[in-house]
Design an enzyme around this catalytic site. Sequence first.
Site, PDB file in Angstrom:
ATOM      1  N   HIS A  75      -5.094 -20.918 -41.973  1.00 33.26           N
ATOM      2  CA  HIS A  75      -6.169 -21.896 -42.136  1.00 33.26           C
ATOM      3  C   HIS A  75      -6.231 -22.757 -40.883  1.00 33.26           C
ATOM      4  CE1 HIS A  75      -8.980 -24.710 -43.666  1.00 33.26           C
ATOM      5  NE2 HIS A  75      -8.121 -25.718 -43.620  1.00 33.26           N
ATOM      6  N   ASP A  77      -8.227 -25.530 -38.956  1.00 39.00           N
ATOM      7  CA  ASP A  77      -9.226 -26.602 -38.982  1.00 39.00           C
ATOM      8  C   ASP A  77      -9.959 -26.699 -37.660  1.00 39.00           C
ATOM      9  OD1 ASP A  77      -8.788 -27.870 -41.619  1.00 39.00           O
ATOM     10  OD2 ASP A  77      -6.784 -28.259 -40.822  1.00 39.00           O
ATOM     11  N   ASP A 199      -9.969 -25.229 -48.569  1.00 44.47           N
ATOM     12  CA  ASP A 199      -9.472 -26.577 -48.256  1.00 44.47           C
ATOM     13  C   ASP A 199     -10.430 -27.727 -48.530  1.00 44.47           C
ATOM     14  OD1 ASP A 199      -7.402 -28.244 -47.468  1.00 44.47           O
ATOM     15  OD2 ASP A 199      -8.017 -28.269 -45.379  1.00 44.47           O
ATOM     16  N   HIS A 445     -14.818 -29.528 -42.912  1.00 42.69           N
ATOM     17  CA  HIS A 445     -14.352 -30.427 -43.979  1.00 42.69           C
ATOM     18  C   HIS A 445     -13.436 -31.539 -43.482  1.00 42.69           C
ATOM     19  CE1 HIS A 445     -11.469 -27.019 -43.847  1.00 42.69           C
ATOM     20  NE2 HIS A 445     -10.562 -27.962 -44.025  1.00 42.69           N
TER      21      HIS A 445
END
Length: 1021
Positions: A75, A77, A199, A445
């Site tokens: 994951h 970001d 997420d 996000h």
Amino acid sequence: MWNSMTPFAIILVSFALLGTISARPGKHHGSGFLMDSSIHHWNHFQVREQHKCGYESCPAPQQDMLNVHLVPHSHDDVGWLKTVDQYYYGSKINHQRAGVQYILDSVVQELLKDPSRRFIQVETAFFFMWWDEQTEEVKDQVRMLVQEGRFEFVGGAWSMNDEAAVHYQSVIDQFTWGLRLLNDTFGECGRPRAGWQIDPFGHSREQASIFAQMGYDGTFFARLDWRDKTKRLEEKKAEMIWKSSVNLDDSELFTSVLYNHYSAPPGFCFDVLCNDDAFVDGQYSAENNVKEKIDQFVNFVTNMSQRYRSNNLIITMGDDFNYMDAIMNYKNMDKLIKYTNARQKEGSKINVFYSTPTCYLKAVHDAQLTWPAKTDDFFPYATDWHAYWTGYFTSRPNSKRFERMGNHFLQVCKQLSAISVLRGESYNEHRLTKLREAIGVMQHHDAITGTEKQHVSDDYHRMLTAAFAGCEANANDVLGSLTRKLDTVTPLTFESCLQLNISQCYATEKNEAFVVTLYNSLGHSTSEYVRVPVNGNNYAVRDDQGAKLPIDIVPVPKAVFDLEYRQAIAASELVFFAQQIPPMGYKSFYVSEVYESESSNDVEQLTRPHITTIGNENLRLNFDENGFLASILVGGEVHNVKQDFLYYEGAYGNNAVFENRSSGAYIFRPNGTEKHVAEKVQISVIYGNQVQEVHQVFNDWISQVIRVYEGDSHVEFEWLVGPIPIDDDKGKEIISRFYTDIASQGTFYTDSNGREMLKRVRDYRETWDLELLEPVAGNYYPITAKIAMEDEKSRIAVLNDRAQGGTSLEDGVLELMVHRRLLRDDAFGVGEALNETAYGKGVVARGKHYLMIGSKKTQTEDKERFLQNQILTPAWTFFSDATKISYEQWQSNYEPFMSIFKESLPLSVNLLTFEPWKAPNTFLIRLEHLLEKGESTLYSTPITVDLEAVFSSNVHITNLRETTLAGNQWKEDNTRLQFFYDPEPIQHTEHVQRPSKIEEGFQVTLNPMEIRTFIIEIHQH
């Protein structure tokens, strides 16, 4: 984004056939597109023959086994603790040890070693940063891995977007761009089949609807209220069919809630960032731990299997920025698979293998089970009794507004670029791409949410500002060409003023004459009031026919004028009404300063301590003796409406136990009851011919203008908040509250990402019996565009210009949070208090609310829809210096009006997208029906648009073909796996094909809330 685990944790700015593509479209201008003269042979979507990706590449589960799908993932970001570039290159390790380039380098090499290994990639922003740096040899290797289903894209958008603060148009755009690049680069094998929203902090129904409309078969996520998750796992309802729209057919989406957040099982994180023991399998080693670890794993999956319905389990093997040294991960996962499966000889029924979300979807689908239904959304999200993640609905309000402006200008830039193509001219594709990608990053996000570190927020603003400037250069080029009547005429220069919200614009303040050009990106003509800051005493505004328009010159509010960082000299704003701005076109006006003796401005300014009234022929606002709004007269009926500002003090503690949780960037946790900011409001009143205003001053850091324009049926509230004081060492969260006498009975309505409205009931959840220890924060919901309330007689709606949190805590009362400044971190990973500053003081935010109120007969939802569309997509204002050009010269040398439409689209139809596509003279166009079923007796009906009749006579449509929502697959080629509800009898259909609904000729029919996407070929004569 990983959240730092506390002991109790559960989990504003001032502002091509495949193979032929070796470079990224948009950056190197590759198209990867071939087109036959027949529409049926358009090759917009690249397909490699005999591919074995997607479902064809999936390992076959064993019917009599518990099939464990290991999904290696990282994951990543797109900004959070570090900027996008810092994350990609791996710099600033003091903030976080993470480098995406190393992840992709390492993973690709490990996948090549063993054909059974898999990996999923989500964020295309990072992938294409990496792809552009690779050699042809590496690119060929990756193409092979993708074709064989070993390297699989899921999600596929530019970033993994938030689902609370985003607007649906921006979400669709950033998916469209990411999926387009994947298709151009990898063909059909690059098309994701699954959503991967692991997420975001809560999940919207509209996001699920978007996935369904894009042709996805399912979606996966990790974050939902902890009690909801507990109950779903207990009842085997963690996987469901989400009915994502009450308006659209085929809106069901299979939805899976991940078991262990999105992390590897405890004890099995085999990454350089982890502390779990690796497998020690030396036959004679004293450290041999194979039996211990396999026992632990078997116990984990056995327990997990008791919570899910099928004999398939999805287990995420990864976490934030894992796989920088992928050999560690894969070597140990190989052993996990080997030694677990070896026990089958001893009678074990556990079968472990590398897999992907796509393959898991197919396996669950093939199990032929039925599933529970889901009809609402997953807001608000909570991780414990005191941690409701509802603060980020409002955090960094200026960033949220800047993103909305950026999305608006992106539509303008795309349309002007398309118009340039239609005229046989060129445009700078790279500049357009930069803005597309900047807006895509802003949907992340930890971007639009405001949950990033301050230096990352600054970098987002830098990125968006630079992208604005680039696309503004495109707009200037196109408008300069469009407006010249002769090639010998010197083109005007067109510039935007991004600080009009603080009445600052160099072009209008410093020039005695200037041209105002309003570009309307909507599909129907509009009329609206224009406000620009000026330094003179009076002005003349003339259209191309020589007619002088009525004007008002109103004072800039004192609180705005006194802003320390405001560099403007303007003390007034010029107001005029621009009528009939054409659809997908522009209209210009010539503005010049005139002598006082020629004054036609007749504005009266009064300071009144007593009861005040302002209004127009539709509305009458009454203010009480203390300066507060008291009532509104609409249609002969008086509605008691009071508006006030209040604040909550943010709770703070050491975050060591539930009760000491601090209010922070993520969570909203008020420390007690709200407080009014003022008992009495200073007011001054402006009476103009076109606008009437009440300027309110609540204290030295909150002020507001309440205004009503001539002819309007709504009230505009323009608030200014900040710097929020912290001298008392208390963080504050500011709300605007509307009090009415509507008997709402605990019910109110909020939008889902600007689209369908959802019913909310105070202190209630559809899925479980709710017990609230945080009754304020636990009743907050994301408001992207509108919050409303009604009873049998009356209705009120408040529309906003950016995402905010809101609620109804009492019957008849609505509130929206407008600004936050907090002094403690909430211990969810960001490591900073939400304490934005600028020029040494707290950040100031300015924004607008729009109030509509009336009887149920007069206050209809279709009016709200149309206003909402106008608020978020007003005509974009460009300014041109005309100090050396007389009105007569402007009139004779420049085109004041242009549209490529000869008639407007119906009011209920919105032109959502019009942009240049891949081949010459091809464009992507989206039309949407703005209304829901039953929302309007007049407009909530199917409507047919004849596109050939809409476009101007010199524009000729030669082809039209429908795609899925994101424009990456022909509609007739899209099939989706079908899942069935409880307690329906088990049925099994491999796929259901959704035929394209092309009517005769170039007619397009839209049902309520439907969005249809087309590739259209157009030539201009």
